[in-house]
Motif scaffolding. Structure first.
Motif, PDB file in Angstrom:
ATOM      1  N   ARG A   1      -7.431  -0.818   6.578  1.00  0.00           N
ATOM      2  CA  ARG A   1      -8.320  -0.091   7.492  1.00  0.00           C
ATOM      3  C   ARG A   1      -7.529   0.824   8.414  1.00  0.00           C
ATOM      4  O   ARG A   1      -6.355   0.586   8.685  1.00  0.00           O
TER       5      ARG A   1
ATOM      6  N   THR B   1     -10.409 -10.987  -0.670  1.00  0.00           N
ATOM      7  CA  THR B   1     -10.410  -9.536  -0.641  1.00  0.00           C
ATOM      8  C   THR B   1      -9.531  -9.058   0.507  1.00  0.00           C
ATOM      9  O   THR B   1      -9.661  -9.540   1.635  1.00  0.00           O
TER      10      THR B   1
ATOM     11  N   GLU C   1      -8.328  -5.682   2.726  1.00  0.00           N
ATOM     12  CA  GLU C   1      -8.789  -4.341   3.084  1.00  0.00           C
ATOM     13  C   GLU C   1      -7.739  -3.649   3.925  1.00  0.00           C
ATOM     14  O   GLU C   1      -7.176  -4.245   4.835  1.00  0.00           O
TER      15      GLU C   1
ATOM     16  N   TRP D   1       0.837  -1.194   0.000  1.00  0.00           N
ATOM     17  CA  TRP D   1       0.000   0.000   0.000  1.00  0.00           C
ATOM     18  C   TRP D   1       0.872   1.244   0.000  1.00  0.00           C
ATOM     19  O   TRP D   1       2.038   1.207   0.369  1.00  0.00           O
TER      20      TRP D   1
ATOM     21  N   THR E   1      -9.299  -1.223  -0.908  1.00  0.00           N
ATOM     22  CA  THR E   1      -9.619  -2.633  -1.095  1.00  0.00           C
ATOM     23  C   THR E   1      -8.922  -3.149  -2.351  1.00  0.00           C
ATOM     24  O   THR E   1      -8.832  -2.430  -3.340  1.00  0.00           O
TER      25      THR E   1
ATOM     26  N   ASN F   1     -12.766   1.660   6.215  1.00  0.00           N
ATOM     27  CA  ASN F   1     -12.040   0.977   5.140  1.00  0.00           C
ATOM     28  C   ASN F   1     -11.430   2.028   4.217  1.00  0.00           C
ATOM     29  O   ASN F   1     -12.140   2.825   3.615  1.00  0.00           O
TER      30      ASN F   1
ATOM     31  N   GLU G   1      -8.292  -7.148  -4.576  1.00  0.00           N
ATOM     32  CA  GLU G   1      -8.685  -8.557  -4.645  1.00  0.00           C
ATOM     33  C   GLU G   1      -7.606  -9.425  -5.277  1.00  0.00           C
ATOM     34  O   GLU G   1      -6.914  -8.999  -6.201  1.00  0.00           O
TER      35      GLU G   1
ATOM     36  N   SER H   1     -10.399 -10.772   3.962  1.00  0.00           N
ATOM     37  CA  SER H   1     -11.841 -10.982   4.063  1.00  0.00           C
ATOM     38  C   SER H   1     -12.159 -12.194   4.931  1.00  0.00           C
ATOM     39  O   SER H   1     -11.507 -13.230   4.836  1.00  0.00           O
TER      40      SER H   1
END
Length: 116
Positions: free
Chosen positions: A82, A78, A80, A37, A93, A90, A95, A50
């Motif tokens: 947060r 998935t 996430e 990220w 996201t 959230n 996948e 998920s």
């Protein structure tokens, strides 16, 4: 930091590879996946998968982060990103898609020598 400030800064979450194609003989995909990220502002965040309430990893006051995971998946997963203080927020996201390659062989209705 207010909720609007948290949501306004751009945060991107990426998964590499993003896709796994299963053959009919394989029940699940075994893959090493890199989840990373990046954010315009320094922030404290946690990465979740998920269906799980325990974070995979957390980072405090940084603009980027990443983790390498060994996955065994039969379905799409998935991820996430947060907020650390309030995990109900959230931020991003991504996948890891698991696709099933099910070839359906269909018999032709006409004979190969038929002209019609």
């Amino acid at each position: 930091m207010s909720l609007s400030q948290i949501l306004d800064s751009v945060t991107e979450l990426s998964v590499a590879p993003r896709l796994c194609l299963l053959s009919e003989k394989s029940p699940e995909c075994h893959e090493q996946v890199r989840v990373s990220w990046e954010s315009a502002d320094a922030r404290s965040v946690c990465l979740f998968q998920s269906g799980r309430e325990v974070p995979i990893a957390c980072w405090e006051q940084t603009t980027n982060g990443g983790v390498t995971l060994q996955l065994a998946a039969a379905d799409t997963i998935t991820f996430e990103l947060r907020d650390f203080a309030d995990t109900s927020i959230n931020l991003a996201t991504a996948e890891f898609k698991v696709m099933h390659d099910k070839k359906k062989y269909r018999r032709s209705r006409r004979n190969p020598w038929s002209f019609f």
